[in-house]
Enzyme design. Structure first.
Site, PDB file in Angstrom:
ATOM      1  NE  ARG A  82      -2.670   0.857   3.450  1.00  0.00           N
ATOM      2  CZ  ARG A  82      -3.368   0.564   4.547  1.00  0.00           C
ATOM      3  NH1 ARG A  82      -4.614   0.134   4.432  1.00  0.00           N
ATOM      4  NH2 ARG A  82      -2.844   0.696   5.742  1.00  0.00           N
ATOM      5  CE  LYS A 184      -2.494   4.476   7.297  1.00  0.00           C
ATOM      6  NZ  LYS A 184      -3.691   5.109   7.835  1.00  0.00           N
ATOM      7  CD  GLU A 220     -11.944   5.287   4.444  1.00  0.00           C
ATOM      8  OE1 GLU A 220     -11.480   4.458   5.235  1.00  0.00           O
ATOM      9  OE2 GLU A 220     -11.336   5.675   3.441  1.00  0.00           O
TER      10      GLU A 220
HETATM   11  N1  PLP Z   1      -9.363   4.042   6.571  1.00  0.00           N
HETATM   12  C1  PLP Z   1      -8.582   5.061   6.928  1.00  0.00           C
HETATM   13  C2  PLP Z   1      -8.933   6.407   6.438  1.00  0.00           C
HETATM   14  C3  PLP Z   1      -7.454   4.835   7.733  1.00  0.00           C
HETATM   15  O1  PLP Z   1      -6.674   5.843   8.112  1.00  0.00           O
HETATM   16  C4  PLP Z   1      -7.183   3.529   8.168  1.00  0.00           C
HETATM   17  C5  PLP Z   1      -6.005   3.252   8.976  1.00  0.00           C
HETATM   18  O2  PLP Z   1      -5.019   2.755   8.525  1.00  0.00           O
HETATM   19  C6  PLP Z   1      -8.034   2.499   7.772  1.00  0.00           C
HETATM   20  C7  PLP Z   1      -9.112   2.785   6.980  1.00  0.00           C
HETATM   21  C8  PLP Z   1      -7.779   1.102   8.199  1.00  0.00           C
HETATM   22  O3  PLP Z   1      -6.769   0.501   7.431  1.00  0.00           O
HETATM   23  P1  PLP Z   1      -5.900  -0.671   8.027  1.00  0.00           P
HETATM   24  O4  PLP Z   1      -6.835  -1.731   8.434  1.00  0.00           O
HETATM   25  O5  PLP Z   1      -5.046  -1.080   6.881  1.00  0.00           O
HETATM   26  O6  PLP Z   1      -5.144  -0.112   9.157  1.00  0.00           O
HETATM   27  C1  COI Z   2      -4.171   3.185  11.494  1.00  0.00           C
HETATM   28  O1  COI Z   2      -5.161   2.554  11.870  1.00  0.00           O
HETATM   29  O2  COI Z   2      -3.065   2.667  11.401  1.00  0.00           O
HETATM   30  C2  COI Z   2      -4.263   4.561  11.127  1.00  0.00           C
HETATM   31  O3  COI Z   2      -3.371   5.059  10.492  1.00  0.00           O
HETATM   32  C3  COI Z   2      -5.393   5.350  11.549  1.00  0.00           C
HETATM   33  C4  COI Z   2      -4.942   6.641  12.104  1.00  0.00           C
HETATM   34  C5  COI Z   2      -6.082   7.572  11.994  1.00  0.00           C
HETATM   35  C6  COI Z   2      -4.425   6.496  13.497  1.00  0.00           C
END
Ligand code: PLP
Ligand code: COI
Length: 341
Positions: A82, A184, A220
C-alpha cells in the site's frame, strides 16, 4: 534487556518516544541502505516538499506479543504494497516492499522492550512514512526524500475500548471521486481535522463520510473502514474507489468467511440501508474493531439493536478471532504473521 517500566494497561493512543527508529534517505535517484538511529528529530529545509505541498505518505501496523512469548507483526507485506501505491500517486520514489518489511522488522526488534506484554490489551504501533525533504517552491515533486519507521506503544484508539461509540454523518467530504481517498497520505488527514474537532465538540466520537459525488453511499470514517452485519448475519463492507483499502477489513472478510462460515459482501452500501443493519463497527489497525452503537444524521438517530453497552454478537466473534490470530491463540492463514523474535 528488560521490558520498559510502563503501565501498559492504561495506555491510550498517543505518541511516546521509543529508543530507535529506522532512517533511509533518497538522493541522486536512489535509496541508501538505511540505519537505526536514536535521534527522533529531523532537520530539513524550511521549503521542503512535505512542508510546502504536503508531499508525504505513511502506513500504520502493529507488533504483538503472542501467547507463547514471541513478537510478531501482522501482514506487513500488505502495508508495504500500500505504501508503494501511495508513493506512486504522490510522485514519491517507491520504497520497495521487501526493504520496507526489513526496515519494519529491524525497528520492532530494536524496540522489543516496548512491545507490550501479552494480555495487557496494548500493542506496539509502527509508523512507516516517506516525505519530500528537499526544497521545492514551484509546484513539483522534491528531489530528495526520507523514509522513516518509528514505533510507539499504544492502547485502544477510542477511550472505553470495546464500548460502542456514537458517530455522526458529516457534512464535509473526505475524498473526491478520482482523488486520493484510496491511498494513505497526510493530506487526507489534514483536511479531516476541522471535522473531527467539530464532531468531538458536538459530543460525537467520529464522522461518517458519504460519497462526495452523490452523498448517498457510505464511505468510511477519518481513520477506519465500516463493517456492517445484517439481521441474518451477513457481513457487509462498503466498496468504493475513494475508500482506503483497509488491511484489517480485508482480513476480517476472510476470517468471517473461512473461520466463522459467514456470508460476506463487499459492495456499495447506500446510507438508506444502514438503519436496517443489526450491527456496525469501525475496522482498522488503530481501531481494531470498534463497535458503533448509534449514528446520528442531522438529529435523526439510527440505533443498532446491539445497543450502547456491548459489542454485537458477530462483531465480537470477528474481534476475538482476528485478535486471536494476531496473538497466536488461533492458527493464522499462511503468510499473515511475520515472526520478529
Ligand atoms: N481508513 C482510513 C482512512 C485509515 O486511516 C485507516 C487506517 O489505517 C483504515 C481505513 C484502516 O486501514 P488498516 O486496516 O489497513 O489499518
Ligand atoms: C491506522 O489505523 O493505522 C491509522 O493510520 C489510523 C490513524 C487515523 C491512526
Amino acid at each position: 534487556m528488560a521490558k520498559k517500566d510502563i503501565d501498559w494497561s492504561s495506555l491510550g493512543f498517543a505518541y511516546q518516544k521509543t529508543d530507535k527508529r529506522f532512517v533511509s534517505n533518497y538522493k541522486d535517484g536512489k535509496w541508501d541502505e538505511g540505519v537505526l538511529t536514536e535521534d527522533s528529530n529531523i532537520v530539513i529545509s524550511e521549503c521542503a516538499g512535505v512542508l510546502q505541498y504536503a508531499q508525504t505518505v505513511f502506513e500504520g501496523l502493529k507488533a504483538y506479543t503472542t501467547v507463547d512469548g514471541h513478537i510478531v507483526a501482522f501482514r506487513p507485506d500488505l502495508n508495504g504494497e500500500r505504501l508503494e501505491n501511495s508513493a506512486r500517486r504522490l510522485e514519491i520514489p517507491v520504497y520497495p516492499k521487501e526493504k520496507f518489511i526489513d526496515a519494519v522488522v529491524k525497528t520492532i526488534e530494536a524496540n522489543a522492550d516496548y512491545v507490550p506484554p501479552y494480555g495487557t490489551g496494548a500493542t506496539l504501533y509502527v509508523r512507516p512514512f516517506i516525505f519530500g525533504s528537499s526544497a521545492v517552491i514551484g509546484v513539483k515533486p522534491a528531489e530528495e526524500y526520507q523514509f522513516r519507521v518509528f514505533t510507539t506503544p499504544v492502547g485502544p484508539y477510542f477511550k472505553g475500548g470495546a464500548k460502542p461509540i456514537t458517530i455522526r454523518v458529516c457534512d464535509y467530504d473526505r475524498a473526491a471521486p478520482h482523488g486520493t481517498g484510496h491511498i494513505k497520505v497526510g493530506l487526507n488527514y489534514a483536511m479531516s481535522l476541522y471535522q473531527i474537532v467539530d464532531a468531538h465538540n458536538q459530543g460525537f466520537d467520529e464522522n461518517m463520510y458519504l460519497d462526495a459525488a452523490t452523498r448517498t453511499y457510505v464511505e468510511e470514517t477519518g481513520g477506519a473502514n465500516f463493517l456492517f452485519v445484517t439481521k441474518d448475519g451477513t457481513v457487509v463492507t462498503p466498496k468504493s474507489d475513494s475508500i482506503l483499502p483497509s488491511i484489517t477489513r480485508r482480513s476480517l472478510m476472510y476470517v468471517a468467511e473461512k473461520y466463522l462460515g459467514l456470508k460476506v459482501e463487499h459492495r456499495p452500501v447506500a446510507f438508506e440501508e444502514v438503519k436496517d443493519f443489526a450491527e456496525c463497527g469501525l475496522c482498522g489497525t488503530a481501531a481494531v474493531i470498534s463497535p458503533v452503537g448509534k449514528i446520528v444524521d442531522h438529529g435523526k438517530e439510527i440505533c443498532f439493536p446491539s445497543g450502547m453497552e456491548e459489542m454485537g454478537e458477530v462483531t465480537k466473534k470477528l474481534y476475538e478471532t482476528l485478535t486471536g490470530i494476531q496473538m497466536g491463540k488461533i492458527e493464522a492463514p499462511e503468510g499473515w504473521i511475520k515472526v520478529i523474535k
